[in-house]
Design an enzyme around this catalytic site. Structure first.
Site, PDB file in Angstrom:
ATOM      1  N   HIS A 275       0.826  -1.212   0.000  1.00 53.61           N
ATOM      2  CA  HIS A 275       0.000   0.000   0.000  1.00 53.61           C
ATOM      3  C   HIS A 275       0.860   1.263   0.000  1.00 53.61           C
ATOM      4  O   HIS A 275       0.404   2.323   0.415  1.00 53.61           O
ATOM      5  CB  HIS A 275      -0.905   0.019   1.232  1.00 53.61           C
ATOM      6  CG  HIS A 275      -1.861  -1.124   1.306  1.00 53.61           C
ATOM      7  ND1 HIS A 275      -2.801  -1.362   0.341  1.00 53.61           N
ATOM      8  CD2 HIS A 275      -2.027  -2.098   2.237  1.00 53.61           C
ATOM      9  CE1 HIS A 275      -3.513  -2.440   0.671  1.00 53.61           C
ATOM     10  NE2 HIS A 275      -3.050  -2.908   1.813  1.00 53.61           N
TER      11      HIS A 275
ATOM     12  N   HIS B   1      -8.793  -3.727  -0.301  1.00 57.29           N
ATOM     13  CA  HIS B   1      -8.386  -5.048  -0.788  1.00 57.29           C
ATOM     14  C   HIS B   1      -9.467  -5.672  -1.650  1.00 57.29           C
ATOM     15  O   HIS B   1      -9.533  -6.881  -1.814  1.00 57.29           O
ATOM     16  CB  HIS B   1      -8.074  -5.965   0.391  1.00 57.29           C
ATOM     17  CG  HIS B   1      -7.177  -5.340   1.395  1.00 57.29           C
ATOM     18  ND1 HIS B   1      -7.655  -4.488   2.366  1.00 57.29           N
ATOM     19  CD2 HIS B   1      -5.843  -5.401   1.549  1.00 57.29           C
ATOM     20  CE1 HIS B   1      -6.631  -4.076   3.083  1.00 57.29           C
ATOM     21  NE2 HIS B   1      -5.531  -4.591   2.615  1.00 57.29           N
TER      22      HIS B   1
END
Lengths: 335, 211
Positions: A60, A222
């Site tokens: 991320h 996600h």
């Protein structure tokens, strides 16, 4: 079966280790690797301070490990791609940042992070290191307001880390820092829109399926399901839907002052985000909500995922003070 | 057919489990892609590769050490929710084998029950939420029901119950973990963590049947 994504990597199993090597070097000496662990720590930590440890799954970037620096996180525990760091990494990172005044664990509210950070906190308690935890839960799409504890942490992470870092630089006790950071958490709301999926380097497979002409409002970082899947819409219409969800949740009211953050999930252009920002400001003006500061950029990504999220945090004088402190890190610097 | 297992059997069984799960990683990846983010397979692969490395580097001195080494490897190498859960299962379960030269059916039942209890506490979940628990809890009950019949029979019953548990998760709506926001969309898909439990127990059963 979708074909594997194009990525400029070496061995897919070594992406996190090699990324961390590059991250440390890119900080030009301001951070160091915690020896033997997927964790980093500031090299210029004062001798005495409340410590802020951030962390979570990798993949991320720049979140979380890119936000270690002055008036930001003091260290970060880094998991594998999209997977929480294990307790041994967190314990090593916590010991590396601890400067005698306790450690704040600040991370996104996901089951894996909670379990691993809790196990680490228990191990540290056995060694008389005081740990307090604040879980970031800003995604309004994840659960209704009465189940805020079920909400995920998304791009509000940056504002939370910023405030925690500022507060921990100035305040003397862990309790005081926790009080400020919890207040920030109570007043932050985010929601995202997904345009296309990212993929995990090790599998090469997209994390979700979305048709070429579809977007999903509220999809998680996600690929967790969002609020609604729709045909592609103009920027203003998307901004209207996102703002409707956020504004009514706190709710934000006329006269409020807010921090506004627009986050690129990976592959969305700055042009698109600025067009969205234009509409968001129109909406806030209509509602009589004043923007204290704006950040538009790339803070929490999901590999090559396209889409963005919008975050608002309602501010008071104390939150403004810590948010406005100068910060320096690879992923976020602002004087 | 082995009614009891000695230390060398347990180590060989856990090696077999590790090798089998590494070979079946795609099953877990695809199951997780359907309702999660698709990292369960590679996560479990890291944990089982870590187990094999640990056994090679430090051969376990006794049965408890073997189970615990597997749990420690999974906890530190798998990471994420799966690392915490499967690591806790093996580490907590190992304690019931402390001081034992051999383990039989009742020991395996106790291992599963103790591991289950620790996982329930760590995860803050209950049965029916479409998690690993829905594979593990029926397995522990089935194992206890057959405890008098020896290790192979107990593992066979536990594996069958876990497989049935996986099937049952298809009819459940996820209310925890990353899949919880899928709500009704999670229906029809099995839980990846429960699948891992069933594959682990199936590998143990196959080992015990030919040991």
């Amino acid at each position: 079966m979708a074909k594997a994504a194009k990525k400029i990597i070496n061995d897919p199993k070594k992406v996190v280790a090699e990324m961390l090597d590059g991250l440390v070097l890119a900080n030009d000496g301001r951070i160091a690797r915690v020896p033997g662990h997927a964790a980093i720590v500031r090299t210029d930590l004062p001798e005495s301070k409340v410590a802020v440890l951030i962390g979570g799954g990798s993949g991320h970037e720049p979140l979380f490990h890119g936000f270690v620096g002055r008036n930001m996180g003091d260290g970060a525990a880094c998991g594998q791609v999209f997977a929480a760091p294990s307790p041994d990494i967190i314990v090593a990172a916590a010991k590396a940042v601890h400067r005698g005044k306790g450690v704040l664990f600040l991370y996104g509210n996901y089951a894996g992070d909670t379990m691993n950070f809790d196990m680490a906190a228990e191990l540290l308690e056995d060694e008389d290191i005081e740990v307090r935890t604040v879980r970031i839960a800003d995604d309004v799409a994840a659960a209704p307001p009465e189940r805020k504890y079920d909400r995920r942490g998304i791009a509000g992470d940056l504002l939370m880390i910023k405030i925690a870092g500022g507060a921990a630089s100035e305040l003397e006790t862990l309790d005081d820092v926790v009080r400020v950071v919890e207040k920030a958490g109570d007043n932050v709301r985010s929601i995202g829109v997904a345009v296309s999926a990212g993929s995990i380097p090790e599998t090469g497979k997209p994390t979700f399926e979305l048709a070429d002409d579809e977007i999903e409002i509220g999809m998680g970082a996600h690929g967790e399901a969002g609020v609604s899947r729709q045909k592609l819409l103009p920027a203003d219409a998307v901004a209207d839907q996102l703002m409707d969800k956020i504004l009514n949740d706190l709710p934000f009211q006329s006269g409020d002052e807010v921090a506004l953050l627009i986050n690129n999930l990976g592959a969305t252009t700055m042009m698109e985000m600025l067009i969205v920002n234009r509409r968001i400001r129109q909406i806030l003006d209509e509602r009589g909500i004043k923007v204290h500061r704006t950040d538009v950029g790339t803070w929490l990504t999901v590999q090559e995922m396209a889409g963005f999220s919008v975050t608002l945090m309602k501010l008071d004088d104390e939150l403004k003070r810590y948010l406005d402190m100068p910060a320096e890190s690879l992923g976020y610097s602002r004087m | 057919m082995a009614a009891t297992l000695e230390k060398d059997d347990v180590v060989a069984m856990l090696r077999h489990v590790s090798e089998r799960l590494i070979a079946q990683v795609d099953i877990l990846t695809d199951a997780d892609l359907a309702i999660g983010d698709g990292d369960h397979g590679i996560g479990m692969q890291r944990g089982f590769e870590g187990t094999l490395e640990s056994f090679d580097a430090t051969p376990p001195e006794n049965i408890e050490a073997a189970f615990k080494a597997m749990g420690t490897a999974i906890l530190s190498k798998t990471g994420g929710a799966a690392g915490a859960i499967f690591g806790t299962l093996f580490r907590a379960g190992s304690k019931v084998t402390a001081g034992k030269e051999t383990i039989g059916g009742a020991d395996i039942a106790a291992f599963l029950e103790t591991g289950l209890e620790a996982v329930l506490k760590r995860g803050g979940v209950t049965e029916g939420q479409k998690t690993i628990i829905d594979g593990l809890a029926p397995a522990a009950r089935a194992a206890r029901a057959k405890e008098a019949e020896g290790a192979d029979a107990v593992l066979s019953a536990a594996a069958d119950a876990a497989v049935a548990g996986v099937e049952a998760t298809k009819g459940m709506v996820a209310t925890t973990g990353k899949a919880r926001s899928l709500g009704e969309r999670s229906l029809g898909h099995p839980d990846p963590g429960a699948i891992s439990v069933s594959l682990i127990l199936k590998a143990m059963q196959d080992f015990a049947a030919r040991a």
